[in-house]
Design a protein around this motif. Structure first.
Motif, short mmCIF file in Angstrom:
data_model
loop_
_atom_site.label_atom_id
_atom_site.label_comp_id
_atom_site.label_asym_id
_atom_site.label_seq_id
_atom_site.Cartn_x
_atom_site.Cartn_y
_atom_site.Cartn_z
N MET A 1 0.76 -1.14 -0.06
CA MET A 1 0.07 0.04 -0.02
C MET A 1 0.85 1.22 0.15
N ASP A 2 1.96 1.32 0.73
CA ASP A 2 2.86 2.32 0.97
C ASP A 2 3.25 3.01 -0.53
N ARG A 3 3.09 2.01 -1.64
CA ARG A 3 3.84 2.26 -3.09
C ARG A 3 2.84 2.31 -4.00
N VAL A 4 1.52 2.46 -3.70
CA VAL A 4 0.26 2.37 -4.56
C VAL A 4 -0.25 3.80 -4.58
N GLY A 5 -0.60 4.30 -5.84
CA GLY A 5 -1.24 5.22 -5.78
C GLY A 5 -2.82 5.20 -6.27
N LEU A 6 -3.71 6.20 -6.46
CA LEU A 6 -5.06 6.21 -6.76
C LEU A 6 -5.30 7.46 -7.79
N VAL A 7 -5.56 6.81 -8.79
CA VAL A 7 -5.95 7.83 -10.09
C VAL A 7 -7.66 7.89 -10.34
N LEU A 8 -8.01 9.00 -10.43
CA LEU A 8 -9.42 9.26 -10.72
C LEU A 8 -9.80 9.96 -11.93
N GLU A 9 -10.52 9.57 -12.78
CA GLU A 9 -11.06 10.14 -14.11
C GLU A 9 -12.14 11.05 -13.66
N GLY A 10 -12.27 11.91 -14.48
CA GLY A 10 -13.54 12.97 -14.09
C GLY A 10 -14.62 12.45 -14.91
N GLY A 11 -15.62 13.36 -15.48
CA GLY A 11 -16.76 12.84 -16.28
C GLY A 11 -18.10 13.65 -15.84
N GLY A 12 -17.91 14.68 -15.23
CA GLY A 12 -18.98 15.39 -14.69
C GLY A 12 -19.88 14.47 -13.78
N LEU A 13 -21.27 14.40 -13.93
CA LEU A 13 -22.17 13.60 -13.10
C LEU A 13 -21.95 12.04 -13.29
N LEU A 22 -15.42 5.01 -4.02
CA LEU A 22 -14.84 5.54 -2.73
C LEU A 22 -15.37 5.44 -1.63
N GLU A 23 -16.73 5.42 -1.52
CA GLU A 23 -17.61 5.14 -0.40
C GLU A 23 -17.22 3.76 0.17
N PHE A 24 -17.12 2.70 -0.88
CA PHE A 24 -16.92 1.42 -0.34
C PHE A 24 -15.37 1.41 0.00
N PHE A 25 -14.45 1.98 -0.26
CA PHE A 25 -13.16 2.24 0.04
C PHE A 25 -13.06 2.57 1.41
N ALA A 26 -13.83 3.72 1.55
CA ALA A 26 -14.09 4.36 3.09
C ALA A 26 -14.53 3.30 3.96
N ASP A 27 -15.52 2.73 3.52
CA ASP A 27 -16.07 1.51 4.69
C ASP A 27 -15.11 0.64 4.69
N HIS A 28 -14.35 0.33 4.01
CA HIS A 28 -13.14 -0.76 4.39
C HIS A 28 -11.70 -0.23 4.68
N LEU A 30 -9.93 1.99 3.38
CA LEU A 30 -8.64 1.70 2.32
C LEU A 30 -8.37 3.04 1.90
N TYR A 31 -7.12 3.49 2.05
CA TYR A 31 -6.80 4.98 1.82
C TYR A 31 -5.41 4.60 0.98
N PHE A 32 -4.99 5.59 0.22
CA PHE A 32 -3.78 5.46 -0.58
C PHE A 32 -3.06 6.61 -0.13
N PRO A 33 -1.52 6.43 -0.06
CA PRO A 33 -0.78 7.57 0.29
C PRO A 33 -0.75 8.51 -0.81
N LEU A 49 -11.09 11.86 1.33
CA LEU A 49 -9.71 12.23 2.10
C LEU A 49 -10.19 12.87 3.41
N SER A 50 -11.39 13.58 3.49
CA SER A 50 -11.62 14.34 4.75
C SER A 50 -12.59 13.32 5.54
N LYS A 51 -12.50 12.11 5.17
CA LYS A 51 -13.11 11.08 6.00
C LYS A 51 -14.57 11.23 6.32
N GLN A 52 -15.32 11.84 5.28
CA GLN A 52 -16.72 12.35 5.54
C GLN A 52 -17.72 11.24 4.63
N LYS A 53 -17.81 10.09 5.43
CA LYS A 53 -18.47 9.09 4.55
C LYS A 53 -19.81 9.45 4.27
#
Length: 284
Positions: A1-13, A22-28, A30-33, A49-53
């Motif tokens: 995990m210390d060597r893995v990034g998270l890349v997020l595409e856009g796309g409007g709505l 990301l909600e699933f990641f937060a529930d588990h 799972l955060y990335f550096p 990232l603000s941990k506001q599920k």
């Protein structure tokens, strides 16, 4: 995990799909550096990232019927379809307060991609750098041509980050993150087509020829980048979560039921991918 990034595409709505992931990641927990996103991807990243599920669901779905969020009335009044003052000021500072303290206290690096109108090149802003005006940079990264104004920041004229770098995996790699989880909002079989409205671009943005050229060639960049992502997957250097079929929502969508379905689709796809993702992360 210390060597893995998270890349997020856009796309409007279409980004509600990413919000579900990301909600699933937060529930588990799972955060990335390191997280990098453009446009809607960046916007959804900040609540994660603000941990506001649950915050992304409220902001992107519960407010969608409010004319201040999205309406032609906004276009008539201020020449922007999305009410950026409402989205990037009133919501985070009054209606659904954003937890700046938790966001800034987190150890995770966060990078937002934008497009420079004068050069047509991507410009990135990192949380760790000085002068990181979060909401203003998010506004710039989400400012779509024709339906939003150019945003001025630090001497630059900026617009939607997805124009110059729609899936910023190479930037993540340049920043040292060799392996990345990539969340896309288009299905695997999607191929971007050329822009058919060059004359409209010239009429509206002719004073920025490099910006116009970037938009006109964006389909090549997008398709080349998705091909590159697939190559990285084959090499074991990327793990992709994306819709199996085209989402029911588009870049602009006001149907709450469709938005809820796409959000749930993102959550469910992340849940289905989680065993394989956990194994892949364990090898990182």
């Amino acid at each position: 995990m210390d060597r893995v990034g998270l890349v997020l595409e856009g796309g409007g709505l279409r980004g509600v799909y990413t919000a579900g992931v990301l909600e699933f990641f937060a529930d588990h927990n799972l955060y990335f550096p390191y997280t990098i996103g453009v446009s809607a991807g960046a916007c959804n990243a900040v609540s994660y990232l603000s941990k506001q599920k649950g915050r992304n669901k409220v902001v992107n779905i519960d407010f969608i019927k409010d004319f201040r969020y999205l309406s032609w009335r906004n276009m008539w009044r201020s020449r922007e379809l999305f009410g950026t003052d409402f989205i990037f000021d009133e919501i985070p500072h009054a209606l659904v307060p954003f937890d700046y303290d938790t966001f800034h206290a987190g150890n995770e690096e966060f990078v937002i991609g934008t497009t420079d109108c004068e050069t047509g090149e991507p410009v990135y802003y990192a949380k760790s750098e000085g002068g990181f005006d979060l909401m203003h940079i998010l506004r710039a990264s989400s400012s779509l041509p024709f339906i939003a104004p150019i945003v001025e920041h630090a001497g630059r004229k900026l617009m939607d980050g997805g124009i110059a770098d729609p899936i910023p995996i190479r930037k993540a790699e340049q920043d040292g993150w060799r392996k990345n989880v990539v969340v896309l909002t288009q299905s695997r079989d999607y191929v971007k087509k050329p822009n058919r409205f060059s004359w409209v671009l010239q009429r509206n943005y002719g004073q920025y020829p490099h910006f116009v050229e970037t938009i006109l060639t964006r389909h090549r960049l997008y398709n080349a980048t998705t091909d590159y992502v697939k190559q990285q997957v084959r090499k074991g250097l990327a793990f992709v979560i994306q819709p199996k079929t085209r989402l029911a929502v588009g870049r602009v969508e006001r149907n709450q039921e469709k938005l809820k379905l796409s959000y749930q689709q993102g959550y469910d796809d992340a849940r289905q991918a989680y065993p394989a993702l956990s194994k892949w992360l364990g090898q990182a």
